[in-house]
Design a protein around this motif. Sequence first.
Motif, mmCIF file in Angstrom:
data_model
loop_
_atom_site.group_PDB
_atom_site.id
_atom_site.type_symbol
_atom_site.label_atom_id
_atom_site.label_comp_id
_atom_site.label_asym_id
_atom_site.label_seq_id
_atom_site.Cartn_x
_atom_site.Cartn_y
_atom_site.Cartn_z
ATOM 1 N N LYS A 9 -1.809 -1.184 -4.084
ATOM 2 C CA LYS A 9 -2.847 -0.153 -4.036
ATOM 3 C C LYS A 9 -2.240 1.173 -3.609
ATOM 4 O O LYS A 9 -1.244 1.211 -2.907
ATOM 5 C CB LYS A 9 -3.952 -0.575 -3.084
ATOM 6 C CG LYS A 9 -4.541 -1.914 -3.527
ATOM 7 C CD LYS A 9 -5.905 -2.131 -3.048
ATOM 8 C CE LYS A 9 -6.364 -3.499 -3.543
ATOM 9 N NZ LYS A 9 -7.632 -3.474 -4.139
ATOM 10 N N SER A 50 -6.943 3.394 -4.248
ATOM 11 C CA SER A 50 -7.712 2.762 -3.185
ATOM 12 C C SER A 50 -8.171 3.808 -2.174
ATOM 13 O O SER A 50 -8.103 4.999 -2.439
ATOM 14 C CB SER A 50 -6.847 1.688 -2.516
ATOM 15 O OG SER A 50 -7.605 0.932 -1.616
ATOM 16 N N LEU A 73 -7.527 0.139 3.080
ATOM 17 C CA LEU A 73 -6.305 -0.060 3.859
ATOM 18 C C LEU A 73 -6.656 -0.627 5.229
ATOM 19 O O LEU A 73 -6.003 -1.555 5.719
ATOM 20 C CB LEU A 73 -5.516 1.246 4.005
ATOM 21 C CG LEU A 73 -4.318 1.179 4.965
ATOM 22 C CD1 LEU A 73 -3.302 0.137 4.515
ATOM 23 C CD2 LEU A 73 -3.669 2.556 5.087
ATOM 24 N N PHE A 129 0.865 -1.182 0.000
ATOM 25 C CA PHE A 129 0.000 0.000 0.000
ATOM 26 C C PHE A 129 0.900 1.230 0.000
ATOM 27 O O PHE A 129 1.765 1.377 0.862
ATOM 28 C CB PHE A 129 -0.926 0.022 1.224
ATOM 29 C CG PHE A 129 -2.122 0.911 1.046
ATOM 30 C CD1 PHE A 129 -3.310 0.401 0.538
ATOM 31 C CD2 PHE A 129 -2.053 2.256 1.364
ATOM 32 C CE1 PHE A 129 -4.423 1.226 0.362
ATOM 33 C CE2 PHE A 129 -3.145 3.089 1.191
ATOM 34 C CZ PHE A 129 -4.339 2.572 0.685
ATOM 35 N N CYS A 146 -3.057 5.083 -2.037
ATOM 36 C CA CYS A 146 -3.984 5.945 -1.299
ATOM 37 C C CYS A 146 -4.529 7.013 -2.255
ATOM 38 O O CYS A 146 -3.760 7.799 -2.816
ATOM 39 C CB CYS A 146 -3.251 6.593 -0.129
ATOM 40 S SG CYS A 146 -4.199 7.874 0.706
#
Length: 118
Positions: free
Chosen positions: A77, A100, A105, A40, A79
């Motif tokens: 992914k 995402s 998350l 992430f 943010c």
Amino acid sequence: MQKILILINDGPYGTEKAYNGIRLANQLNKAHEDVEVRIFLMADAASCAVAGHTTPNGYYNIERMMKYSIKKGAKVKICGSCADARGLKNAELIEGTEISTMAELTEWVADSDKVITF
């Protein structure tokens, strides 16, 4: 299957946090078929997912490293708020990455066996 989440916060170049986080992801993918790797990208790391990185010969290239991770099964992914704040809303992203949310998350964190931050 063990799930490992790697959270990256720094940009692709300047510090080696993104480099080391993706190195770890790649080694996990290579050495442990029983591990699901999730990456992430937050804050300045959102730019790690932008396509078209150009680096000098002999210098690591985050885009190539990220593509290897994805090819080996890592989920990547970004943010969405972080991408928007950095003007990346309409940027071309590396294939296999996706914008995402904090809610997603949160689900990844709750569902992961280990969370590692860079």
